[in-house]
Design a protein around this motif. Structure first.
Motif, PDB file in Angstrom:
ATOM      1  N   MET A   1     -44.013  22.553  -2.060  1.00 23.04           N
ATOM      2  CA  MET A   1     -45.245  23.081  -1.525  1.00 23.04           C
ATOM      3  C   MET A   1     -46.238  21.928  -1.401  1.00 23.04           C
ATOM      4  O   MET A   1     -46.536  21.249  -2.369  1.00 23.04           O
ATOM      5  CB  MET A   1     -45.786  24.169  -2.451  1.00 23.04           C
ATOM      6  CG  MET A   1     -47.118  24.688  -2.018  1.00 23.04           C
ATOM      7  SD  MET A   1     -47.679  26.133  -2.915  1.00 23.04           S
ATOM      8  CE  MET A   1     -48.329  25.412  -4.387  1.00 23.04           C
ATOM      9  N   ASP A   2     -46.753  21.703  -0.210  1.00 19.33           N
ATOM     10  CA  ASP A   2     -47.703  20.627   0.030  1.00 19.33           C
ATOM     11  C   ASP A   2     -49.153  21.084   0.013  1.00 19.33           C
ATOM     12  O   ASP A   2     -50.057  20.249  -0.040  1.00 19.33           O
ATOM     13  CB  ASP A   2     -47.414  19.957   1.373  1.00 19.33           C
ATOM     14  CG  ASP A   2     -46.130  19.160   1.330  1.00 19.33           C
ATOM     15  OD1 ASP A   2     -45.667  18.829   0.236  1.00 19.33           O
ATOM     16  OD2 ASP A   2     -45.602  18.872   2.411  1.00 19.33           O
ATOM     17  N   SER A   3     -49.382  22.392   0.066  1.00 20.39           N
ATOM     18  CA  SER A   3     -50.768  22.858   0.048  1.00 20.39           C
ATOM     19  C   SER A   3     -50.819  24.317  -0.399  1.00 20.39           C
ATOM     20  O   SER A   3     -49.828  25.030  -0.387  1.00 20.39           O
ATOM     21  CB  SER A   3     -51.409  22.722   1.429  1.00 20.39           C
ATOM     22  OG  SER A   3     -50.776  23.571   2.352  1.00 20.39           O
ATOM     23  N   TYR A   4     -52.008  24.720  -0.807  1.00 20.44           N
ATOM     24  CA  TYR A   4     -52.265  26.099  -1.215  1.00 20.44           C
ATOM     25  C   TYR A   4     -53.709  26.422  -0.854  1.00 20.44           C
ATOM     26  O   TYR A   4     -54.610  25.605  -1.058  1.00 20.44           O
ATOM     27  CB  TYR A   4     -52.070  26.267  -2.728  1.00 20.44           C
ATOM     28  CG  TYR A   4     -52.580  27.590  -3.239  1.00 20.44           C
ATOM     29  CD1 TYR A   4     -51.817  28.735  -3.113  1.00 20.44           C
ATOM     30  CD2 TYR A   4     -53.841  27.699  -3.822  1.00 20.44           C
ATOM     31  CE1 TYR A   4     -52.294  29.959  -3.564  1.00 20.44           C
ATOM     32  CE2 TYR A   4     -54.319  28.911  -4.278  1.00 20.44           C
ATOM     33  CZ  TYR A   4     -53.538  30.041  -4.147  1.00 20.44           C
ATOM     34  OH  TYR A   4     -54.000  31.251  -4.586  1.00 20.44           O
ATOM     35  N   GLN A   5     -53.921  27.598  -0.328  1.00 24.19           N
ATOM     36  CA  GLN A   5     -55.264  28.110  -0.092  1.00 24.19           C
ATOM     37  C   GLN A   5     -55.315  29.530  -0.617  1.00 24.19           C
ATOM     38  O   GLN A   5     -54.406  30.324  -0.350  1.00 24.19           O
ATOM     39  CB  GLN A   5     -55.620  28.094   1.384  1.00 24.19           C
ATOM     40  CG  GLN A   5     -55.800  26.709   1.935  1.00 24.19           C
ATOM     41  CD  GLN A   5     -56.277  26.726   3.381  1.00 24.19           C
ATOM     42  OE1 GLN A   5     -56.063  27.683   4.110  1.00 24.19           O
ATOM     43  NE2 GLN A   5     -56.929  25.655   3.781  1.00 24.19           N
ATOM     44  N   GLY A   6     -56.350  29.840  -1.358  1.00 23.10           N
ATOM     45  CA  GLY A   6     -56.466  31.194  -1.865  1.00 23.10           C
ATOM     46  C   GLY A   6     -57.625  31.358  -2.823  1.00 23.10           C
ATOM     47  O   GLY A   6     -58.433  30.452  -3.025  1.00 23.10           O
ATOM     48  N   ALA A   7     -57.673  32.520  -3.419  1.00 23.46           N
ATOM     49  CA  ALA A   7     -58.756  32.877  -4.330  1.00 23.46           C
ATOM     50  C   ALA A   7     -58.448  32.389  -5.742  1.00 23.46           C
ATOM     51  O   ALA A   7     -57.296  32.298  -6.153  1.00 23.46           O
ATOM     52  CB  ALA A   7     -58.945  34.383  -4.338  1.00 23.46           C
ATOM     53  N   ALA A   8     -59.516  32.070  -6.459  1.00 23.16           N
ATOM     54  CA  ALA A   8     -59.418  31.669  -7.862  1.00 23.16           C
ATOM     55  C   ALA A   8     -60.774  31.943  -8.511  1.00 23.16           C
ATOM     56  O   ALA A   8     -61.724  32.361  -7.836  1.00 23.16           O
ATOM     57  CB  ALA A   8     -59.046  30.197  -7.985  1.00 23.16           C
ATOM     58  N   THR A   9     -60.858  31.693  -9.798  1.00 21.08           N
ATOM     59  CA  THR A   9     -62.099  31.878 -10.536  1.00 21.08           C
ATOM     60  C   THR A   9     -62.398  30.624 -11.331  1.00 21.08           C
ATOM     61  O   THR A   9     -61.512  30.084 -11.990  1.00 21.08           O
ATOM     62  CB  THR A   9     -61.986  33.075 -11.514  1.00 21.08           C
ATOM     63  OG1 THR A   9     -61.602  34.235 -10.782  1.00 21.08           O
ATOM     64  CG2 THR A   9     -63.291  33.345 -12.223  1.00 21.08           C
ATOM     65  N   VAL A  29     -55.928  23.418  -2.094  1.00 23.15           N
ATOM     66  CA  VAL A  29     -55.237  22.378  -2.849  1.00 23.15           C
ATOM     67  C   VAL A  29     -54.223  21.737  -1.921  1.00 23.15           C
ATOM     68  O   VAL A  29     -53.506  22.434  -1.210  1.00 23.15           O
ATOM     69  CB  VAL A  29     -54.518  22.964  -4.088  1.00 23.15           C
ATOM     70  CG1 VAL A  29     -53.853  21.864  -4.897  1.00 23.15           C
ATOM     71  CG2 VAL A  29     -55.474  23.777  -4.942  1.00 23.15           C
ATOM     72  N   ARG A  30     -54.167  20.396  -1.938  1.00 20.40           N
ATOM     73  CA  ARG A  30     -53.212  19.702  -1.097  1.00 20.40           C
ATOM     74  C   ARG A  30     -52.735  18.444  -1.805  1.00 20.40           C
ATOM     75  O   ARG A  30     -53.431  17.914  -2.663  1.00 20.40           O
ATOM     76  CB  ARG A  30     -53.817  19.370   0.258  1.00 20.40           C
ATOM     77  CG  ARG A  30     -55.008  18.484   0.196  1.00 20.40           C
ATOM     78  CD  ARG A  30     -55.978  18.698   1.367  1.00 20.40           C
ATOM     79  NE  ARG A  30     -57.250  18.075   1.121  1.00 20.40           N
ATOM     80  CZ  ARG A  30     -58.208  18.568   0.353  1.00 20.40           C
ATOM     81  NH1 ARG A  30     -58.056  19.726  -0.223  1.00 20.40           N
ATOM     82  NH2 ARG A  30     -59.335  17.929   0.173  1.00 20.40           N
ATOM     83  N   VAL A  31     -51.571  17.983  -1.413  1.00 18.16           N
ATOM     84  CA  VAL A  31     -51.019  16.754  -1.956  1.00 18.16           C
ATOM     85  C   VAL A  31     -51.296  15.635  -0.967  1.00 18.16           C
ATOM     86  O   VAL A  31     -51.051  15.780   0.232  1.00 18.16           O
ATOM     87  CB  VAL A  31     -49.503  16.884  -2.210  1.00 18.16           C
ATOM     88  CG1 VAL A  31     -48.919  15.576  -2.688  1.00 18.16           C
ATOM     89  CG2 VAL A  31     -49.232  18.001  -3.204  1.00 18.16           C
ATOM     90  N   ALA A  32     -51.830  14.520  -1.493  1.00 17.34           N
ATOM     91  CA  ALA A  32     -52.122  13.361  -0.658  1.00 17.34           C
ATOM     92  C   ALA A  32     -51.708  12.110  -1.417  1.00 17.34           C
ATOM     93  O   ALA A  32     -52.212  11.854  -2.507  1.00 17.34           O
ATOM     94  CB  ALA A  32     -53.604  13.308  -0.305  1.00 17.34           C
TER      95      ALA A  32
END
Length: 100
Positions: A1-9, A29-32
Motif C-alpha cells: 500500500m503506497d497511500s491511505y486517505q480516510g478518517a481518524a481522530t 498518508v503516503r510513502v515517499a
C-alpha cells in the motif's frame, strides 16, 4: 500500500487515563522515498470557536497527539500547523532521552 486517505481522530492525553481533547481529522498518508508522510485536515466541518480554543491550547502545551484510526490502530505523532490553520503536518513522535 503506497497511500491511505480516510478518517481518524487526534487525541491529546494528559496521562494514561485522561483524554483532554478529541478532534476528528481526514488524513492522507503516503510513502515517499522509503519514508511516510502524513497530513491531516481538521473537520470534516471546521471546529467551533470553543473547540478551536481547546485545540490551540493543547497545541501550545505540547503538540504530541495520539492518531487513532477507525480500525483501532494508533500512533503517537507530532502535529505542526500548515497552510490555513485547518491543515496539519504529522510526523511520528520520537521521544528524546532526558538528561540524568
Amino acid at each position: 500500500m503506497d497511500s491511505y486517505q480516510g478518517a481518524a481522530t487526534l487525541e491529546w492525553w494528559a496521562n494514561g487515563s485522561t483524554c483532554l481533547g478529541e478532534f476528528d481529522v481526514q488524513v492522507s498518508v503516503r510513502v515517499a522515498d522509503g519514508n511516510w508522510a502524513c497530513d491531516a485536515e481538521l473537520g470534516p466541518e471546521h471546529l467551533s470557536d470553543e473547540h478551536r480554543e481547546v485545540f490551540d491550547l493543547l497545541m501550545d502545551l505540547d503538540p504530541v497527539f495520539t492518531l487513532r484510526f477507525d480500525e483501532g490502530s494508533q500512533i503517537l505523532v507530532n502535529a505542526l500547523r500548515a497552510g490555513d490553520g485547518e491543515r496539519l503536518a504529522l510526523t511520528a513522535y520520537e521521544p528524546t532521552e532526558q538528561a540524568a
